[in-house]
Structures are given as structure tokens and as C-alpha cells.
Design an enzyme around this catalytic site. Structure first.
Site, PDB file in Angstrom:
ATOM      1  N   TYR A 193      -0.616   6.702  15.806  1.00 12.27           N
ATOM      2  CA  TYR A 193      -1.820   5.948  16.146  1.00 12.27           C
ATOM      3  C   TYR A 193      -2.860   5.973  15.029  1.00 12.27           C
ATOM      4  O   TYR A 193      -3.698   5.085  14.942  1.00 12.27           O
ATOM      5  CB  TYR A 193      -2.448   6.501  17.425  1.00 12.27           C
ATOM      6  CG  TYR A 193      -1.629   6.255  18.683  1.00 12.27           C
ATOM      7  CD1 TYR A 193      -0.388   5.635  18.636  1.00 12.27           C
ATOM      8  CD2 TYR A 193      -2.098   6.667  19.921  1.00 12.27           C
ATOM      9  CE1 TYR A 193       0.347   5.426  19.780  1.00 12.27           C
ATOM     10  CE2 TYR A 193      -1.362   6.450  21.077  1.00 12.27           C
ATOM     11  CZ  TYR A 193      -0.136   5.832  21.000  1.00 12.27           C
ATOM     12  OH  TYR A 193       0.603   5.624  22.139  1.00 12.27           O
TER      13      TYR A 193
ATOM     14  N   LYS B 216      10.909  15.698  18.706  1.00 11.07           N
ATOM     15  CA  LYS B 216      12.191  15.054  18.394  1.00 11.07           C
ATOM     16  C   LYS B 216      12.682  15.629  17.067  1.00 11.07           C
ATOM     17  O   LYS B 216      12.927  14.933  16.077  1.00 11.07           O
ATOM     18  CB  LYS B 216      12.013  13.534  18.311  1.00 11.07           C
ATOM     19  CG  LYS B 216      13.327  12.760  18.303  1.00 11.07           C
ATOM     20  CD  LYS B 216      14.138  12.941  19.567  1.00 11.07           C
ATOM     21  CE  LYS B 216      15.387  12.041  19.522  1.00 11.07           C
ATOM     22  NZ  LYS B 216      16.322  12.349  20.614  1.00 11.07           N
TER      23      LYS B 216
ATOM     24  N   ASP C 233      13.410  12.887  24.794  1.00  5.97           N
ATOM     25  CA  ASP C 233      14.245  12.166  25.744  1.00  5.97           C
ATOM     26  C   ASP C 233      14.686  13.068  26.891  1.00  5.97           C
ATOM     27  O   ASP C 233      14.699  12.654  28.060  1.00  5.97           O
ATOM     28  CB  ASP C 233      15.451  11.524  25.046  1.00  5.97           C
ATOM     29  CG  ASP C 233      16.084  12.419  23.984  1.00  5.97           C
ATOM     30  OD1 ASP C 233      15.602  13.543  23.773  1.00  5.97           O
ATOM     31  OD2 ASP C 233      17.071  11.980  23.363  1.00  5.97           O
TER      32      ASP C 233
ATOM     33  N   ASP D 253       1.333  10.240  25.251  1.00  3.14           N
ATOM     34  CA  ASP D 253       0.888   9.014  25.906  1.00  3.14           C
ATOM     35  C   ASP D 253       1.952   8.526  26.885  1.00  3.14           C
ATOM     36  O   ASP D 253       1.679   8.240  28.058  1.00  3.14           O
ATOM     37  CB  ASP D 253       0.605   7.960  24.834  1.00  3.14           C
ATOM     38  CG  ASP D 253      -0.110   6.732  25.376  1.00  3.14           C
ATOM     39  OD1 ASP D 253      -0.349   6.657  26.598  1.00  3.14           O
ATOM     40  OD2 ASP D 253      -0.440   5.834  24.574  1.00  3.14           O
TER      41      ASP D 253
ATOM     42  N   ASP E 120       2.049   9.126  31.282  1.00  2.00           N
ATOM     43  CA  ASP E 120       2.077   7.942  32.139  1.00  2.00           C
ATOM     44  C   ASP E 120       3.309   7.949  33.038  1.00  2.00           C
ATOM     45  O   ASP E 120       3.232   7.602  34.226  1.00  2.00           O
ATOM     46  CB  ASP E 120       2.075   6.672  31.292  1.00  2.00           C
ATOM     47  CG  ASP E 120       0.682   6.284  30.814  1.00  2.00           C
ATOM     48  OD1 ASP E 120      -0.232   7.131  30.909  1.00  2.00           O
ATOM     49  OD2 ASP E 120       0.504   5.148  30.343  1.00  2.00           O
TER      50      ASP E 120
END
Length: 391
Positions: A163, A213, A245, A269, A273
Site C-alpha cells: 500500500y 508467505k 493461504d 486487510d 475482512d
């Protein structure tokens, strides 16, 4: 008498609601876009009630941000708004974003104003609690035996990663458009947010899961190495690592295995959610961003333009964000707990906004009605707590 009236313990009379700790707070309210003004109005209503109960002085100043600020000034974060936020004790934000501005370049869109605000305020640790309320077990698409008792705190790094990383942009290469973003982290950025997460775990179940990851990303390899090193400072906390994952799967299949989840900006993020299914709706989730000059509080949900202005939005995420403001910025733990208890009382009494009405036996109410009921219940919760303390 309120339909949420709490039965006080036998033989325990309510005492005065006054408290010796009087707090002066300057709170900038950024209603923002879509349903933002509706939910922040209810959060402010509850904060005013808490201030009235305990004799605090909360001073609210409202400013434009996001799409509304573009309409008024042409900028998603006008200088007057940013200056007010930097001079405040805390910022309470509604929601940012509107499809009418999708045609603008990325640096002019409402969401860019939010990123600029986060960077200017300096908060690097975003706290996102996700709880399963027994009364809302039927609202979750997951089976009740999976979600019941789940209580997760996401600690999301907020100022690094894709971001904010540079370089970024859209260019042309061999006659074709090419877009690029940069995921970048320093060890110091990881260290500071990791310490926030470990400290939080010390106050909770003393378990921390770090999500990365590391099998394919160098940033994640540094993330895992750094978090493992910081873990040596917190031997009481059990640390484990998960690939993002795998974490996404376990959040859905076994959310009760988690206590605190620490992760970088993008992963945090998405995962937080996703975890909204545990609570039954994204409208239930609160967040607080700490660690900078001024703390920022906002519900996790977006601006939901399809229901804006219809008095349908769930204000509980915004109200719970107000409780986090009292806990983390003002250090008013009892007052924060009263708001959280009030939310519980209202849900247990069967009141529901449309997003949490599915699969439950409850009375459908509006945004404004929900805010009013929580405000009344906060007063009852304060009475009940003082009654216990008086004995």
C-alpha cells in the site's frame, strides 16, 4: 423503562455514576462517505452518553474527508481536515469511498485521502478484534459449533507493504500497459508492530500466530525471522507461523485455534475482512490504529453506497470503535467495557439491523434505533457495574 433494563443483583443498590477520573478529550469526527455519516452519528451519541454518565468532557469537531471532501474542496484530505486531526486526541472515521469518483486518477480518489491520513497520523499498528456473539451464531454462514467462543485480535501492520511501497505506477511497455507495486518492509517496521502484538497476547491468551508467505516472498522471510527474534523477548507467549493461504483456511474451519494474529498490511486487510463471517457481518467489526501521534478509530466496513441514507446500516462496528477509543487513547477501561456490555445486552435482547437478522429470531430495527438502544444500555451497564463495586 428501557426494554433493555438490566436486573440489578439482589441487595445491591446503584451508587452515583460519578468517577474521580475526569477526562478531557478532543475528538475529530470524519463522517466520510456513504453510510459513514449515519454510523458515526450513533457512535458519537453513545460517546456523549458515556461522557454525561461519568462527567467527562468530550469535545467533537466534524470535518470532511474522502468523497465528501472532494465535493467540497477538490481534495480527499483538505489541509484544514488534516490540521484538525493532528491537533486532536483521537480521530473517529466513518467510511471512505464512492463509485462516483472511480474515474479519477489513483492519487485523487477518496481512498488516497485515507492512506495519506494514516501516514500523517503515524499509527503503524491496526487492531481489529473479531468476536462471536452467542446471540448472532445463526447470522454466521459457519456452523455455530465452529464460531461459538471464537475471539481473535488481528494486529495488522498499517504503514508498509504494497500500500505504501515505492516505486509504484502504471506505464507502457512494448505497446502494452504495465502496472507495478512494491512490497517493502524493514526490520524496524516489523519489530515495532510485532511488539504491539506480543504485548496484546500477554494480556489475552498468550498465543500469537504470525502470518506470512515466507516460502515465496523475501519480505515474508524477513518478517518471519524478525518476529521469531522478537519472540525471545516474550517467552510467556507461544508463537507459531502460518502461510497466509493456510491461515485463510483455518480462520474459517477452526477460528478458535487463534488468539492474536499478526500480519503485514495486505494480508491483514484481507484476512480480517474474511473473519467477519465469524461475527456474522462486516458491520460488527471495529478497528483502532495506534502507535503514532494521534490514534485513528473506524469500523472495518466500507461506505456501502447502495444503502446510504436509508437508515439501514449497522452502527455497532462504529460504536465498538468508539469503545476502543476510550480504552486505548483515553485509558478509560470501565467506560469502554460499559459500551461493549451494552452491545451485548442489545443483541441478547433480540434487536437486529438487517445485516445480522439472517438466521436469528430478532426484531429488525434501524441504524438510529440501534444507536439509541446501545446508548440506553450503556447507562444501565454503568449502573450495574457501580452496584457491584458498592458491595
Amino acid at each position: 423503562m428501557s426494554p433493555l433494563s438490566i436486573r440489578r443483583p439482589k441487595g445491591k443498590a446503584a451508587t452515583s455514576r460519578s468517577t474521580p477520573k475526569i477526562m478531557q478529550l478532543r475528538i475529530v469526527v470524519l463522517p466520510g462517505d456513504g453510510v459513514g455519516p449515519e454510523v458515526t452519528e450513533q457512535a458519537v451519541l453513545v460517546l456523549r452518553e458515556v461522557a454525561n454518565i461519568h462527567g467527562h468532557n468530550f469535545h467533537f469537531a466534524e470535518h470532511a474527508a474522502g468523497g465528501e471532501a472532494i465535493r467540497q474542496t477538490g481534495s480527499p484530505l483538505p489541509p484544514v481536515t488534516l490540521d484538525a486531526c493532528l491537533a486532536a486526541d483521537a480521530v473517529l472515521l466513518g467510511a471512505i469511498g464512492s463509485p462516483e469518483f472511480d474515474h479519477l486518477s489513483s492519487d485523487q480518489r477518496p481512498e488516497t485521502g485515507l492512506l495519506r491520513l494514516r501516514k500523517a497520523l503515524g499509527g503503524f499498528a491496526n487492531l481489529r478484534p473479531v468476536n462471536s456473539y452467542r446471540a448472532l451464531a445463526g447470522a454466521s454462514p459457519l456452523r455455530s459449533e465452529i464460531v461459538e467462543g471464537a475471539d481473535i485480535l488481528f494486529v495488522r501492520e498499517l504503514l508498509g507493504g504494497l500500500y505504501f511501497g515505492e516505486p509504484r505506477g502504471i506505464t507502457s511497455q512494448n505497446g502494452s500497459s504495465v502496472a507495478f507495486n512494491t512490497m517493502r518492509y524493514s526490520a524496524s517496521e516489523i519489530e515495532r508492530v510485532a511488539r504491539v502484538a506480543f504485548a496484546a497476547a500477554m494480556q489475552r491468551g498468550r498465543r500469537l500466530t504470525s502470518v506470512d508467505k515466507a516460502n515465496v516472498l523475501e519480505t515474508s522471510q524477513l518478517w518471519r525471522q524478525t518476529v521469531s527474534r522478537i519472540a525471545l523477548e516474550y517467552p510467556q507467549v507461544a508463537l507459531d507461523h502460518l502461510y497466509v493461504d493456510a491461515a485463510a483456511m483455518h480462520i474459517i474451519t477452526n477460528p478458535k485455534r487463534f488468539d492474536v494474529i499478526l500480519t503485514e498490511n495486505l494480508f491483514g486487510d484481507i484476512l480480517s475482512d474474511e473473519a467477519a463471517v465469524i461475527a456474522g457481518s462486516l458491520g460488527m467489526l471495529a478497528s483502532g490504529t495506534i502507535g503514532g501521534a494521534v490514534d485513528l478509530y473506524e469500523p472495518v466496513h466500507g461506505s456501502a453506497p447502495d444503502i446510504a441514507g436509508k437508515n439501514l446500516a449497522n452502527p455497532l462496528g462504529a460504536i465498538a470503535s468508539a469503545a476502543m477509543l476510550l480504552r486505548h487513547t483515553a485509558r478509560l477501561e470501565d467506560e469502554a467495557a460499559d459500551i461493549e456490555a451494552a452491545i451485548q445486552f442489545v443483541l441478547d435482547a433480540g434487536y437486529r439491523t438487517a445485516d445480522i437478522a439472517r438466521g436469528t429470531d430478532g426484531r429488525l430495527i434501524s441504524t438510529m434505533e440501534m444507536g439509541q438502544l446501545v446508548s440506553e444500555a450503556a447507562a444501565e451497564a454503568a449502573d450495574m457495574r457501580h452496584a457491584y463495586h458498592a458491595v
